[in-house]
Design an enzyme around this catalytic site. Sequence first.
Site, mmCIF file in Angstrom:
data_model
loop_
_atom_site.group_PDB
_atom_site.id
_atom_site.type_symbol
_atom_site.label_atom_id
_atom_site.label_comp_id
_atom_site.label_asym_id
_atom_site.label_seq_id
_atom_site.Cartn_x
_atom_site.Cartn_y
_atom_site.Cartn_z
ATOM 1 N N ASP A 145 -2.517 -5.360 0.632
ATOM 2 C CA ASP A 145 -2.057 -6.453 0.995
ATOM 3 C C ASP A 145 -2.899 -7.139 2.425
ATOM 4 O OD1 ASP A 145 -0.895 -4.348 2.642
ATOM 5 O OD2 ASP A 145 1.057 -4.999 2.169
ATOM 6 N N MET A 166 0.755 -1.150 -0.054
ATOM 7 C CA MET A 166 0.049 -0.166 0.082
ATOM 8 C C MET A 166 0.905 1.240 -0.041
ATOM 9 S SD MET A 166 -3.026 -1.422 2.677
ATOM 10 C CE MET A 166 -4.131 0.037 2.297
ATOM 11 N N HIS A 167 0.447 2.405 -0.356
ATOM 12 C CA HIS A 167 0.721 3.771 -0.289
ATOM 13 C C HIS A 167 1.687 4.341 -1.082
ATOM 14 C CE1 HIS A 167 -1.335 3.009 3.693
ATOM 15 N NE2 HIS A 167 -0.314 2.160 4.192
#
Length: 481
Positions: A236, A79-80
């Site tokens: 995830d 992520m991110h």
Amino acid sequence: MYLGIDLGTSAVKTVLVDGAQRVIASESRPLTTVSPQSGYYEQDPAQWIDATFATLDALKASHAGELAAVEGIGLSGQMHGATLLDASLRPLRPCILWNDGRSAAECLILEQRWPALRATSGNKAMPGFTAPKLLWIATHEPDIFAAIKLVLLPKAYLRLVLSGEAIEDVSDASGSLWLDAVRRDWSDAALAATGLARDHMPRLVEGCAPATTLRAELARRWGMTRQPVIAGGAGDNPAGAVGIGAIGPGTAFISLGTSGALMAPTSRIAANPDRAVHTFCHAIPAMWIQAGAILSAASCLAWLARLFGVGEAELLAPLGARPQAPSPVSFLPYLAGERTPHDDPAVRGMLDGLSHGTDRGTIVQAVLEGVAFALADCRDALADAGIAIAEADVIGGGSRSPFWLSVLANVLNVPVHRFVGGETGAAFGAARLGRLAVTGEAIAAACTRPQRIETFEPDAELVDTYAGRLPAWRELYRPRH
């Protein structure tokens, strides 16, 4: 047949799952991370594509018949990360990753520009999230910022290559700070605060919804008889939740991957941004996940293995199955800074209490305990939001260690469970989302809980001993900013 592709930080993992939800085959290819300077972490998006294609080419070589029958594909991803594309949809620079700490100053600017950030996103602005990274780019790399056509998270870039369409699911989008977590839609105010607009964002879908299809030429490359549907997918950790059937309240779980997290699905938002608790939309509709996140978990063990020049399994083997007593050495697992509860990208790790009698096993145990203590901080931050953890399932590579799970049970004072195939939870969860996008069946019918193969119960004496050690461990934290 269904495919789950997990674009992680250290590897791409792909699993082939049949209609009875049995993993028929799996393939993995490693990824490398570059650190241009302390606290900076980047990856070249091209290696994500190369690694993914390599896993699918290998599955075609070993399981051509099963791969030909694939109907649905689910994607899971780290992520991110900020993947910035130009007008030709080519990456403008390496992706700035989730554990990158360069944008701490921009977090303060973002919260000043947009005072409703915490109320809207359910999160505090932290350097790991995507939006502050864009403010950093605007300040330090203005030519690149001016050339941005599209901002994608890692798995959305993979989907773009696989399908030709820019689409993101709401769980992954939650980690950008641009999402209104209640409405499950982009926030125009959030985008404006970073100099962006909806035109810079992908289309949003729910994780279990059909999003697009695989390109015809890629379906031919892998011998597929049809163009499989590609589901919305998930970040995830939400994908891991789907993989272990954590789709409703009361199903807390721990992720012991490169990073770590203690997560609890909820039917309402129970935000606690002041203590750096994360609020994410779940990969299934009308559900959310509250999470305490730590930036280094199994990566701490990998770091130690590199220092000693041995494999991780060799480090763990002498410890046995369960601790007899805590290590006399203490370890702070802040190798890349920390999120919950400190939100401190500048803090670094520590080994405390070393002596002439300290041996390798003592240090290895201290590292495992340090990660467990950090998860205890997450537990307490979640408790402040009204979320009590009564038991926890464990996924990720760290779930293979009985010793570590026993430590967790005693530090957290809850039963801890592990599953068959727990280390591939995110990829398996992605495959389930691919299945749901094709079949439209009831989510609860598809997202059943896998077989638990072992439960680690807390030992009353060790629980008390670890509880006595925790305050002193917390005293070791000293902010560096």
